[in-house]
Design a protein around this motif. Sequence first.
Motif, PDB file in Angstrom:
ATOM      1  N   TYR A 501       0.746   7.926  -5.325  1.00  0.00           N
ATOM      2  CA  TYR A 501       2.089   8.002  -4.759  1.00  0.00           C
ATOM      3  C   TYR A 501       2.065   7.696  -3.257  1.00  0.00           C
ATOM      4  CZ  TYR A 501       6.530   9.969  -3.219  1.00  0.00           C
ATOM      5  OH  TYR A 501       7.761  10.148  -2.647  1.00  0.00           O
ATOM      6  N   LEU A 504       1.132   3.788  -2.918  1.00  0.00           N
ATOM      7  CA  LEU A 504       2.216   2.879  -3.293  1.00  0.00           C
ATOM      8  C   LEU A 504       3.406   3.027  -2.357  1.00  0.00           C
ATOM      9  CD1 LEU A 504       2.094   3.294  -7.174  1.00  0.00           C
ATOM     10  CD2 LEU A 504       1.394   1.279  -5.872  1.00  0.00           C
ATOM     11  N   PHE A 510       8.009  -1.216  -2.526  1.00  0.00           N
ATOM     12  CA  PHE A 510       8.113  -0.093  -3.455  1.00  0.00           C
ATOM     13  C   PHE A 510       9.003   0.980  -2.866  1.00  0.00           C
ATOM     14  CE2 PHE A 510       4.135  -1.909  -5.012  1.00  0.00           C
ATOM     15  CZ  PHE A 510       4.306  -1.840  -6.386  1.00  0.00           C
ATOM     16  N   ALA A 515       7.442   4.278  -6.690  1.00  0.00           N
ATOM     17  CA  ALA A 515       6.087   4.762  -6.430  1.00  0.00           C
ATOM     18  C   ALA A 515       5.798   6.015  -7.252  1.00  0.00           C
ATOM     19  CB  ALA A 515       5.908   5.057  -4.943  1.00  0.00           C
TER      20      ALA A 515
END
Length: 633
Positions: A501, A504, A510, A515
């Motif tokens: 998390y 990303l 994103f 994410a």
Amino acid sequence: MRQRSGSRVWFWALVLALFLVPITGVAVAWLFLSEGRQNADQWASILSAVLALIGGSVALLRWLRARAATAGAPGLDEPEASAEVMAERVARLAAKVRQVWESEELRQRLLDPRPLPVSWRTLGPPVSDHWRVIHGGDEPLDLDGSLDELHDIVRTRLRAPRLVILGEPGAGKSSLIMRFALACLARRDDDSPVPVILRLSTWEPADSRRLTTWINARLREDYGFGEFVSLDRLLPILDGLDEMPEPLRHRTLREINAIFGATSPVILTSRSEEYSAAVDHPDADVLTAAAVIELNPLDAEAIRDYLTITTKPARLPRWAKVFAELTRDAGGETARGLSTPLALSLARITYAEGTADPDDLLTFGTRHAVEAHLLAHLVPTVYAGRDDSPGSSWSRRDVQAWLSHLARSFPKHGISRETLTDAVPSAAEAVIFSALAGLAAAVPFAAAVSPVVGLVLGLTVALVVCTYTFVGDHSLSPDSLSSAALLRAGGPALAFFAAAYWGLGAMEGFTAEQAAGLALVTSLWLFVVLSRGVVTFVAAIVDFALTLLVTNQVSSAWSLGLAAVVTLVLVPLPANSSVRFLIARAFFKLRGVLPWRVTAFLEDAHRRGVLRKVGGAYYFRHDLLREQLADLP
């Protein structure tokens, strides 16, 4: 759920065929209809990736299963411990064994007010081995003695403590070996083997476990001792050859002779008739280098003396007619019916300490009728009074029905939380477990997305769990579903989710929701691989559902993630030992065969003398009592 062994490769194909393939087909059709052909490549790639991840998890799961099965297989190749470590283990085991049997001796009141004069006579060939093998000479040994002399006789008159103790039902074999074990423990030094009483009826040669493996397993079950102890540091007292099925007795004798050499200590007990039949079998032999003794019935004088000292002086005149009959006919049916320690202890409970009239004993024409009468009156007598125990609110009729159910359901093994849990039929447990698992999946996703999604996902999970319970390989379930196992799987998955998390989210292109969704899907795949057991398939289904729901932005990734976590935490809970025992209690209560407070009931029956306790398991105080209760309607 019960554990089942064996490799079932077809099961994996069945799961994929029954669940993953149809779900995939329906999902593809739905996506094509709802999203149109312009996004077909994108959705095909997503679905292919998900199926690849699930396939990879199954492959890794099979590898982990094979590894765990190899590592967890029971065997005799235990690591050699140093002499100091082994000595400490043996000392701890001796303390545990002594605690168990001292407590049981007090509970059974074997020394209150003084021990019964149990005695025996020596038997020679053909029931025993040749005298030359037993002690090196051709002259018969005289091993005759009484209760507290057995330890000295075995230590001083036998080259090795190898002995067979025979006797009729209720003759006092269990009391004798208990006294012998405690005498050994009271006088043992650091080099002496630890006497361990083990019920032979709990060993089944058909389960491919050698006797040595079974012995260490019983140390864990009966004495709560989980450390490996080498066989040469033990004096196994194998109780109840007669309680094994008849075809297995001669095989057991062969196994004992193969495991224990002619100088290794071992003591065996059995009913006389069953042991003689076993050694007469063409494929059997006597217990090598072992002497044989047989318990004598108590004479009329010993019976009268015991009943006199256990009766309150004011009540002693009630025995006048019985004592007169014992004097008149010392070999009669009344005397024979009271000639075993079991019968005398029952007569003490019912007549010496109870309110019944002892003259009842004179109304029976055979010794077996006297014994049956005493056994039948034990439960009504000990449950007659009202007191502050848990059983004070139970009716005698209910108590007798519950004990009868236990006697029929547990003819061999002890009654414990584990055996009660395993006594729930597989079909009933599968239905209950599946319903709870489906509910655990349906409720969170119904709240996070919609009732329809919750219902579909819950039914799918319930169907998977039900199929797994009936036909799956349970060698890693439910053990792998313990709290520690879930933490081992969930910890790395949670760490991976946080890293994915964060990584990303830091990349351009994103959003936070995307994410979170991608991190959730990939971390759940890691959980699938590490968790094993039935939760593997549940996690695979949840992972697949999340992929569809997150990609379609049906709901917030955070609410979906929370629903997934709640599902995967709740689904394994019914496999927890405490929850399974709770389910078992409810099952037996609804059937009316056991009370809800079953643990309190067992402990109360132990306190009243109906059951005896070894470690964490309860047994009926004698097999004759269990047989009579089992025959009740």
